[in-house]
Design an enzyme around this catalytic site. Structure first.
Site, PDB file in Angstrom:
ATOM      1  N   ALA A  85       1.073  -1.426  -0.431  1.00  0.00           N
ATOM      2  CA  ALA A  85       0.081   0.465  -0.118  1.00  0.00           C
ATOM      3  C   ALA A  85       0.935   0.579  -0.160  1.00  0.00           C
ATOM      4  O   ALA A  85       1.746   1.212  -0.421  1.00  0.00           O
ATOM      5  CB  ALA A  85      -0.952   0.004   1.242  1.00  0.00           C
ATOM      6  N   ASN A  86       0.502   2.403   0.589  1.00  0.00           N
ATOM      7  CA  ASN A  86       1.203   3.434  -0.276  1.00  0.00           C
ATOM      8  C   ASN A  86       0.230   4.532   1.644  1.00  0.00           C
ATOM      9  O   ASN A  86      -0.689   4.586   1.950  1.00  0.00           O
ATOM     10  CB  ASN A  86       2.057   4.426  -1.195  1.00  0.00           C
ATOM     11  N   ARG A  87       0.695   6.288   1.452  1.00  0.00           N
ATOM     12  CA  ARG A  87       0.655   6.455   2.597  1.00  0.00           C
ATOM     13  C   ARG A  87      -0.527   7.252   2.564  1.00  0.00           C
ATOM     14  O   ARG A  87      -1.241   8.589   3.498  1.00  0.00           O
ATOM     15  CB  ARG A  87       1.984   7.228   3.031  1.00  0.00           C
TER      16      ARG A  87
END
Ligand code: CTP
Ligand code: CA
Length: 225
Positions: A33-35
């Site tokens: 995933a990412n932020r």
């Protein structure tokens, strides 16, 4: 069109917005995933609805509230997001604010990968489809106004210029997501707005909701006959 006014500049318009991160599964319990928080994309969707548009918000997994007055389609992966975007067309305006995972694990194991055995499991990746470029380069049914985002940590403007050309979008919202900015996941944003003719604006740091409202004003002006 019926009902279009200074207060409702997008009345009668269909708007599609992508927002949030994607989750790319490794196995049933793990993902890449990412932020991204989804705050900027959700704020744009809310502002477009406020401006009278019929809005479809296609969102990756986020922990923030649903904006009012929009149709929400929840997805997890980049490939699901692309399918949802295609299903939501036609649209007058498409805004691609999602932080789409560039890669996904080559294998999505159907059972949990176990630690047993000595070797660390290899994680090989394959590239995801580029949703923005796919829609911006459509020969038929392309939205009248296609807006991309660019998350950069260095040479923001130079990378953004290259990106607007490469992606085929009409406008690009570029932001510096280097650590000190705290843009990803934060509530404020400092953006540069670029167009295909070399136009460039740098906005002051604003709350993401305010950035959303001001962007929607710009989009409505571009769509106006
Ligand atoms: N985007 C997309 N599909 C992808 C990757 C990106 O639709 N698979 C969109 C994003 O929503 C954004 C724009 O493309 O509007 C730019 O995303 P960004 O990550 O900044 O650019 P990339 O082309 O992925 O390049 P890089 O991450 O290497 O800078
Ligand atoms: Ca990317």
């Amino acid at each position: 069109l019926a009902g279009r006014s200074p207060q409702k500049p997008l009345a009668g318009r269909r708007v599609l917005v992508t927002s949030g991160p994607t989750h790319e599964p490794i196995d049933p319990v793990r993902y890449l995933a990412n932020r991204s928080s989804g705050r900027q994309g959700h704020a744009i969707a809310a502002a477009a609805a406020e401006a009278g548009a019929e809005v479809t918000l296609i969102s990756g997994p986020v922990a923030i509230a649903d904006p009012k007055g929009v149709t929400i389609v929840r997805v997890e992966t980049a490939r699901e997001m692309l399918a949802a975007v295609e299903a939501a067309l036609p649209a007058d305006l498409a805004v691609f604010a999602a932080a789409v995972g560039d890669w996904r694990p080559a294998q999505d194991s159907t059972s949990k990968i176990k630690k047993d055995g000595a070797a660390v499991p290899p994680l090989s990746l394959v590239e995801n489809p580029d949703i923005l470029a796919t829609i911006a380069k459509r020969s038929e049914g392309r939205p009248k106004l296609v807006v991309g985002f660019a998350a950069e940590t260095d040479s923001v403007i130079a990378h953004a210029r290259a990106k607007i050309a490469r992606k085929g979008c009409d406008l690009l919202v570029a932001n510096d997501v280097s650590a000190e900015g705290g843009v990803m996941g934060g509530t404020a944003n400092t953006i540069h707005l670029l167009d295909r003719d070399g136009g460039l604006e740098t906005w002051p740091t604003l709350d993401k909701d305010e950035v959303g409202r001001r962007l929607v004003e710009r989009f409505a002006a571009r769509l106006a006959p």
